[in-house]
Design an enzyme around this catalytic site. Sequence first.
Site, PDB file in Angstrom:
ATOM      1  N   GLY A  52       3.732  -0.299  -8.333  1.00  0.00           N
ATOM      2  CA  GLY A  52       2.607  -0.647  -9.203  1.00  0.00           C
ATOM      3  C   GLY A  52       1.752  -1.747  -8.589  1.00  0.00           C
ATOM      4  O   GLY A  52       1.328  -2.663  -9.281  1.00  0.00           O
ATOM      5  N   HIS A  53       1.503  -1.627  -7.288  1.00  0.00           N
ATOM      6  CA  HIS A  53       0.676  -2.615  -6.597  1.00  0.00           C
ATOM      7  C   HIS A  53       0.205  -2.059  -5.253  1.00  0.00           C
ATOM      8  O   HIS A  53       0.640  -0.988  -4.829  1.00  0.00           O
ATOM      9  CB  HIS A  53       1.462  -3.913  -6.372  1.00  0.00           C
ATOM     10  CG  HIS A  53       2.674  -3.750  -5.519  1.00  0.00           C
ATOM     11  ND1 HIS A  53       3.922  -3.492  -6.042  1.00  0.00           N
ATOM     12  CD2 HIS A  53       2.838  -3.776  -4.168  1.00  0.00           C
ATOM     13  CE1 HIS A  53       4.798  -3.386  -5.054  1.00  0.00           C
ATOM     14  NE2 HIS A  53       4.167  -3.550  -3.901  1.00  0.00           N
ATOM     15  N   ALA A  54      -0.669  -2.799  -4.623  1.00  0.00           N
ATOM     16  CA  ALA A  54      -1.122  -2.510  -3.255  1.00  0.00           C
ATOM     17  C   ALA A  54      -0.961  -3.795  -2.456  1.00  0.00           C
ATOM     18  O   ALA A  54      -0.750  -4.872  -3.026  1.00  0.00           O
ATOM     19  CB  ALA A  54      -2.577  -2.057  -3.252  1.00  0.00           C
ATOM     20  N   HIS A  55      -1.056  -3.676  -1.150  1.00  0.00           N
ATOM     21  CA  HIS A  55      -0.999  -4.849  -0.279  1.00  0.00           C
ATOM     22  C   HIS A  55      -2.278  -4.933   0.534  1.00  0.00           C
ATOM     23  O   HIS A  55      -2.830  -3.915   0.963  1.00  0.00           O
ATOM     24  CB  HIS A  55       0.194  -4.749   0.678  1.00  0.00           C
ATOM     25  CG  HIS A  55       1.504  -4.960   0.012  1.00  0.00           C
ATOM     26  ND1 HIS A  55       1.967  -6.208  -0.332  1.00  0.00           N
ATOM     27  CD2 HIS A  55       2.450  -4.086  -0.399  1.00  0.00           C
ATOM     28  CE1 HIS A  55       3.141  -6.097  -0.908  1.00  0.00           C
ATOM     29  NE2 HIS A  55       3.459  -4.807  -0.972  1.00  0.00           N
ATOM     30  N   ARG A  99       0.693   1.970  -4.653  1.00  0.00           N
ATOM     31  CA  ARG A  99       1.913   2.771  -4.662  1.00  0.00           C
ATOM     32  C   ARG A  99       2.690   2.531  -5.950  1.00  0.00           C
ATOM     33  O   ARG A  99       2.734   1.418  -6.470  1.00  0.00           O
ATOM     34  CB  ARG A  99       2.788   2.480  -3.448  1.00  0.00           C
ATOM     35  CG  ARG A  99       3.676   1.260  -3.464  1.00  0.00           C
ATOM     36  CD  ARG A  99       3.056  -0.090  -3.144  1.00  0.00           C
ATOM     37  NE  ARG A  99       2.016  -0.123  -2.171  1.00  0.00           N
ATOM     38  CZ  ARG A  99       2.189  -0.341  -0.879  1.00  0.00           C
ATOM     39  NH1 ARG A  99       3.365  -0.626  -0.409  1.00  0.00           N
ATOM     40  NH2 ARG A  99       1.175  -0.347  -0.063  1.00  0.00           N
TER      41      ARG A  99
END
Length: 134
Positions: A52-55, A99
């Site tokens: 539940g995040h991106a980088h 993702r």
Amino acid sequence: MNINDIQLTEIPKISDPDGRGNLSVIEKDVLPYKIKRVYYLYDVPSDGTRGGHAHKELQQFLIALSGSFDVVLDDGETRRTITLNRPNKGLLIPCGMWRELENFSAGAVCLSLVSAEYDEEDYIRDYRKFVSTK
């Protein structure tokens, strides 16, 4: 990188001729970065989700060491689901990709090999903010 360019990566597998099992090795030619952190997820309920995040900069390589799970990738325009269910295949997730991990089978273990140590500043945890940067 285009979301459609993301594919499973074959991890070299050495089969024992005496039937004692297989061995897979990740060396410098498998990943495009030096591994700076390793962690794994396990005991995730089948209806649970992770990620539940991106980088912004970090790259990540995921392997289903045991069981299976789905990786939902999102580039801000297109969503794609890839199932991981073999310990000799991994998924390289480039930076700038949202993702989510879901549909964990019983006994699933997700190994994560990443390009950087933990840095909260590298995370984008708000999907609306993620889409607005695209």
